[in-house]
Design a protein around this motif. Structure first.
Motif, PDB file in Angstrom:
ATOM      1  N   THR A  31       0.810  -1.182  -0.022  1.00  0.00           N
ATOM      2  CA  THR A  31      -0.082   0.131   0.035  1.00  0.00           C
ATOM      3  C   THR A  31       0.934   1.530  -0.058  1.00  0.00           C
ATOM      4  O   THR A  31       0.288   2.183  -0.344  1.00  0.00           O
ATOM      5  N   ARG A  77      11.275   4.656  -5.876  1.00  0.00           N
ATOM      6  CA  ARG A  77      11.848   3.856  -4.656  1.00  0.00           C
ATOM      7  C   ARG A  77      13.063   4.981  -4.055  1.00  0.00           C
ATOM      8  O   ARG A  77      13.766   4.390  -3.265  1.00  0.00           O
ATOM      9  N   SER A  89       1.153  11.413   2.349  1.00  0.00           N
ATOM     10  CA  SER A  89       0.305  10.638   3.147  1.00  0.00           C
ATOM     11  C   SER A  89      -0.230  10.965   4.486  1.00  0.00           C
ATOM     12  O   SER A  89      -1.026  10.516   5.021  1.00  0.00           O
ATOM     13  N   GLY A 124       1.751  -2.175   4.800  1.00  0.00           N
ATOM     14  CA  GLY A 124       1.960  -0.644   5.156  1.00  0.00           C
ATOM     15  C   GLY A 124       1.919  -0.118   6.385  1.00  0.00           C
ATOM     16  O   GLY A 124       2.968  -0.628   7.062  1.00  0.00           O
ATOM     17  N   ASP A 126      -0.965   1.173   8.011  1.00  0.00           N
ATOM     18  CA  ASP A 126      -2.603   1.482   8.640  1.00  0.00           C
ATOM     19  C   ASP A 126      -3.354   0.326   8.187  1.00  0.00           C
ATOM     20  O   ASP A 126      -4.628   0.395   8.203  1.00  0.00           O
ATOM     21  N   ARG A 182       1.061  11.745  12.508  1.00  0.00           N
ATOM     22  CA  ARG A 182       0.183  12.320  11.956  1.00  0.00           C
ATOM     23  C   ARG A 182      -1.337  12.334  12.505  1.00  0.00           C
ATOM     24  O   ARG A 182      -1.255  11.000  13.071  1.00  0.00           O
TER      25      ARG A 182
HETATM   26  O1   DC Z   1       6.202   1.426   2.744  1.00  0.00           O
HETATM   27  P1   DC Z   1       6.761   2.778   2.011  1.00  0.00           P
HETATM   28  O2   DC Z   1       8.084   3.092   2.386  1.00  0.00           O
HETATM   29  O3   DC Z   1       6.849   2.370   0.554  1.00  0.00           O
HETATM   30  O4   DC Z   1       5.806   3.975   2.287  1.00  0.00           O
HETATM   31  C1   DC Z   1       5.923   5.356   1.806  1.00  0.00           C
HETATM   32  C2   DC Z   1       5.253   6.298   2.744  1.00  0.00           C
HETATM   33  O5   DC Z   1       3.816   6.043   2.499  1.00  0.00           O
HETATM   34  C3   DC Z   1       5.555   6.007   4.166  1.00  0.00           C
HETATM   35  O6   DC Z   1       6.606   6.913   4.534  1.00  0.00           O
HETATM   36  C4   DC Z   1       4.088   6.506   4.907  1.00  0.00           C
HETATM   37  C5   DC Z   1       3.270   6.081   3.695  1.00  0.00           C
HETATM   38  N1   DC Z   1       2.212   4.705   4.164  1.00  0.00           N
HETATM   39  C6   DC Z   1       0.945   5.250   4.741  1.00  0.00           C
HETATM   40  O7   DC Z   1       0.926   6.291   5.526  1.00  0.00           O
HETATM   41  N2   DC Z   1       0.184   4.205   5.002  1.00  0.00           N
HETATM   42  C7   DC Z   1       0.456   3.061   4.508  1.00  0.00           C
HETATM   43  N3   DC Z   1      -0.634   2.105   4.525  1.00  0.00           N
HETATM   44  C8   DC Z   1       1.384   2.777   3.440  1.00  0.00           C
HETATM   45  C9   DC Z   1       2.367   3.758   3.366  1.00  0.00           C
END
Ligand code: DC
Length: 220
Positions: A31, A77, A89, A124, A126, A182
């Motif tokens: 996610t 990435r 986010s 992810g 959440d 947040r």
């Molecule tokens: O898992 P990642 O490093 O690819 O995620 C990138 C950003 O996305 C992370 O700093 C916070 C956000 N994120 C989020 O808020 N909720 C999620 N379910 C997945 C990622």
């Protein structure tokens, strides 16, 4: 079957999710990609990720096809992609716009070629608390900031990206701070999540631990 794996960056969620997906014939939904896609789209259009209304427009327009297209960009990435994703986010309007897309997937999980899957594995921040509170098994995996920064630094080095450990560590701390403080859907374990720290564990140990728990749940 729906399994969720939440936790901070570079805790080992992706590696664990990929193996579990293959083992149990589940489709893997990373996610973080939805937030990375919105962040990168804004970066490519020279938009400020702090602008919540602008970010909401990109989030509302996002499709799986566009997300997979953006994922081919090297910055998807990179540190830039990660920072933009973390900033967008934190906007409640962005999270609201992307929630349905993530939840709908759990009702009808399909592989990229359209074949139906027996379930999904979400990774992810959440997914156990907000996206799939109904999940069958929830993991929350973590590791010390230094261990995670070193893992990410080595990944960047292996990709030939120009960076140094101190910068990666500082970015990691800033992202952790944003993701946990947040107001909307902060990163935290669900009440019924299995929490474990991978700092001193090998990949094999993490996998063995998770497989044991899942197999026990399935046969219970
Ligand atoms: O898992 P990642 O490093 O690819 O995620 C990138 C950003 O996305 C992370 O700093 C916070 C956000 N994120 C989020 O808020 N909720 C999620 N379910 C997945 C990622």
């Amino acid at each position: 079957m729906i399994i969720t794996i939440d936790g901070p960056a570079a805790a080992g969620k992706g590696t664990l999710a990929s193996v579990l997906a293959k083992t149990y014939h589940l489709v893997y939904f990373d996610t973080g990609m939805v937030y990375r896609a919105v962040g990168l789209d804004m970066y490519l259009h020279h938009e400020a990720p702090e602008d919540e209304n602008a970010a909401e427009k990109y989030a509302s327009a996002l499709t799986f096809t566009h997300m997979h297209e953006l994922a081919k960009n090297p910055d998807f990435r990179s540190a830039i992609g990660g920072n933009y994703a973390s900033i967008v986010s934190a906007h409640p309007k962005v999270r609201a716009a992307l929630l349905k897309m993530q939840q709908d997937f759990s009702k009808n999980p399909v592989f990229e070629d359209g074949t139906p899957a027996e379930g999904a594995i979400y990774d992810g921040r959440d997914t156990g608390t907000v996206v799939c509170p109904q999940a069958d098994i929830k993991f929350f995996i973590t590791a010390s900031t230094e261990v995670r920064a070193m893992r990410r630094f080595k990944e960047f080095q292996a990709k030939g990206l120009d960076t140094d450990y101190e910068t990666v560590l500082a970015d990691m701390k800033a992202r952790d701070e944003r993701d946990t403080t947040r107001a909307t859907a902060p990163m935290k374990p669900a009440d019924d999540a299995i929490v474990f720290d991978t700092s001193a564990m090998s990949i094999e140990e993490v996998l063995a631990y998770a497989l044991k728990i899942i197999d026990e749940r399935i046969s219970a």
